[in-house]
Design a protein around this motif. Structure first.
Motif, short mmCIF file in Angstrom:
data_model
loop_
_atom_site.label_atom_id
_atom_site.label_comp_id
_atom_site.label_asym_id
_atom_site.label_seq_id
_atom_site.Cartn_x
_atom_site.Cartn_y
_atom_site.Cartn_z
N ALA A 129 -24.47 36.71 44.16
CA ALA A 129 -23.86 35.50 43.61
C ALA A 129 -22.81 34.90 44.55
CB ALA A 129 -23.24 35.80 42.23
N THR A 130 -23.05 35.01 45.84
CA THR A 130 -22.08 34.55 46.85
C THR A 130 -22.84 33.91 48.01
OG1 THR A 130 -20.61 36.38 46.27
CG2 THR A 130 -20.24 35.33 48.41
N THR A 172 -19.36 33.83 42.32
CA THR A 172 -19.03 34.07 40.92
C THR A 172 -18.42 35.46 40.75
OG1 THR A 172 -21.26 34.86 40.41
CG2 THR A 172 -20.81 32.50 40.05
N LEU A 173 -18.23 36.18 41.84
CA LEU A 173 -17.58 37.48 41.76
C LEU A 173 -16.13 37.30 41.33
CD1 LEU A 173 -18.80 39.23 45.04
CD2 LEU A 173 -19.60 39.66 42.70
N MET A 201 -22.26 27.47 38.81
CA MET A 201 -21.36 27.07 39.88
C MET A 201 -20.23 28.09 39.94
SD MET A 201 -21.19 24.46 41.91
CE MET A 201 -20.22 23.21 42.65
N GLY A 202 -19.92 28.55 41.12
CA GLY A 202 -18.88 29.55 41.30
C GLY A 202 -17.57 28.94 41.77
N GLU A 203 -16.66 29.81 42.07
CA GLU A 203 -15.36 29.42 42.64
C GLU A 203 -15.53 29.16 44.13
OE1 GLU A 203 -12.44 28.91 41.25
OE2 GLU A 203 -12.65 29.88 39.31
N ILE A 204 -14.77 28.22 44.65
CA ILE A 204 -14.70 28.02 46.10
C ILE A 204 -13.52 28.85 46.60
CG2 ILE A 204 -14.36 26.37 47.98
CD1 ILE A 204 -17.07 26.12 46.49
#
Length: 149
Positions: A32-33, A65-66, A1-4
């Motif tokens: 990753a976006t 996730t960048l 799970m990445g950042e919003i």
């Protein structure tokens, strides 16, 4: 799970709609976006030097996730692909494409290249409307932002 992350798109030169579409497609294709949602496109008067045409603006909700500065680099590369030359443009001058990192999760980021939440968020009512269209309380997001580790 990445950042919003919330990214603001703007264009007031050339085929403005095509520039926004290019940005959406290129952002969604980043590693990753993925683009999760987009506000309606809105036409606004220019901010900055006189003699500019109106802007088309849009806010995107993106998951990534960048790291923040890697995302900034990618945004600036996309601007360049749309014909923007940062070195040749005055601050807040007309541009084919502008992609701003407005919010990056709940992080407060202060580097020589990047300030998040974006320092102009409180002054840009169109960004506030666009965030609201994506169900974001911008003032709370600014209050809740904490220093990045």
């Amino acid at each position: 799970m990445g950042e919003i992350v919330y990214l603001a798109l703007g264009s007031n030169l050339g085929d403005r709609e095509a520039h926004l579409a290019l940005a959406r497609a290129r952002l969604d294709a980043l590693p990753a976006t993925r683009v999760l949602a987009a506000s309606p496109v809105e036409e606004t008067p220019p901010i900055g030097p006189a003699g500019q045409g109106p802007y088309l603006n849009q806010m995107l909700r993106v998951e990534t996730t960048l790291p923040a500065e890697a995302l900034l680099d990618a945004c600036q590369a996309i601007e360049g692909e749309a014909g923007r030359d940062r070195a040749a443009s005055p601050r807040w001058g007309a541009r084919t494409l502008d992609v701003d990192v407005v919010l990056y999760g709940t992080r407060r980021i202060t580097t020589p290249r990047l300030l998040v939440p974006h320092p102009e968020l409180a002054n840009r009512d169109f960004w506030q409307r666009e965030l609201a269209a994506l169900d974001v309380d911008w003032s709370r997001a600014m209050r809740d932002a904490t220093e990045a580790p």
